[in-house]
Design an enzyme around this catalytic site. Structure first.
Site, PDB file in Angstrom:
ATOM      1  N   ALA A   1      -3.559   3.690  -1.941  1.00  0.00           N
ATOM      2  CA  ALA A   1      -3.731   2.634  -2.929  1.00  0.00           C
ATOM      3  C   ALA A   1      -3.249   1.317  -2.331  1.00  0.00           C
ATOM      4  O   ALA A   1      -2.281   1.291  -1.565  1.00  0.00           O
ATOM      5  CB  ALA A   1      -2.940   2.932  -4.199  1.00  0.00           C
TER       6      ALA A   1
ATOM      7  N   ALA B   1       0.845  -1.188   0.000  1.00  0.00           N
ATOM      8  CA  ALA B   1       0.000   0.000   0.000  1.00  0.00           C
ATOM      9  C   ALA B   1       0.878   1.235   0.000  1.00  0.00           C
ATOM     10  O   ALA B   1       2.049   1.191   0.394  1.00  0.00           O
ATOM     11  CB  ALA B   1      -0.922   0.001   1.220  1.00  0.00           C
ATOM     12  N   ASP B   2       0.306   2.325  -0.457  1.00  0.00           N
ATOM     13  CA  ASP B   2       1.011   3.601  -0.405  1.00  0.00           C
ATOM     14  C   ASP B   2       0.000   4.701  -0.118  1.00  0.00           C
ATOM     15  O   ASP B   2      -1.124   4.675  -0.639  1.00  0.00           O
ATOM     16  CB  ASP B   2       1.743   3.889  -1.717  1.00  0.00           C
ATOM     17  N   THR B   3       0.407   5.660   0.706  1.00  0.00           N
ATOM     18  CA  THR B   3      -0.496   6.721   1.153  1.00  0.00           C
ATOM     19  C   THR B   3       0.103   8.088   0.876  1.00  0.00           C
ATOM     20  O   THR B   3       1.306   8.299   1.054  1.00  0.00           O
ATOM     21  CB  THR B   3      -0.778   6.585   2.663  1.00  0.00           C
TER      22      THR B   3
END
Length: 210
Positions: free
Chosen positions: A122, A85-87
């Protein structure tokens, strides 16, 4: 049955497949624990530089997919699932990642003070060469912060490794006046989207066959 995106799952009965988390974030590990999922932590090293003109949604999707693919490529387990995930915190079109230092964190907090911002997270799941992604976008409103509050918050150590310089699950919650969207997404791993992706790969949750 079809998954939440209307697609047929790739294959059933993968509850026994090994799940890898391509992140060193303890928050993401805790959120997977919340779903009752066991995983092996395998942090990914990828370039997280924002591309010229890259939109926030495209940016987090790309980085999450690159993290998952990077770890999957290092494994000798074609059946394993790799989740990443990436924020990114976005204010007035500007992407705020993790602050580089104190001054950077104080700049971010000053910008977020008394205004709305969006948090894009995501999620990507990879098995062998197959990659599926999902995106969560939430709207967060901060109350007005004083400079002294922002500095005191930095001194707690909490903002140092958080996108946007704050943690909604920690002390930073006292600044959040309103939230529209996914609380877990703002933390860094939207559980609704994560569960949907795992189910799409045939990974059973709550005893239901995908």
């Amino acid at each position: 049955r079809l998954d939440r995106a209307g697609r047929a799952p790739l294959s059933p009965g993968l509850m026994a497949a090994t799940l890898y988390l391509a992140s060193a974030s303890p928050r993401r590990r805790e959120l997977l624990d919340q779903l009752g999922l066991q995983c092996i932590v395998r942090p990914a090293e990828v370039d997280e530089t924002v591309g010229p003109g890259e939109a926030p949604a495209d940016y987090v999707r790309r980085v999450a997919a690159e993290k998952a693919r990077s770890v999957a490529a290092s494994l000798a387990e074609p059946a394993a699932l790799v989740l990443a995930a990436d924020t990114a915190v976005v204010h007035d079109g500007n992407i705020f990642g993790k602050p580089a230092d104190r001054d950077d964190a104080l700049r971010m907090l000053a910008a977020l003070s008394g205004s709305d911002h969006h948090v894009y997270t995501a999620v990507a799941v990879v098995r062998d060469t197959e990659c599926r992604e999902a995106l969560s976008c939430s709207r967060v409103r901060f109350r007005k912060l004083t400079g002294a509050e922002a500095l005191a918050y930095w001194q707690t150590g909490e903002p140092a490794d958080k996108a946007g310089g704050y943690a909604i699950q920690g002390i930073g919650a006292m600044f959040v006046e309103a939230l529209q969207g996914s609380y877990s997404g703002v933390m860094g791993l939207p559980l609704f989207e994560t569960a949907g992706l795992l189910e799409a790969f045939g990974y059973r949750l709550l005893g239901n066959d995908a």
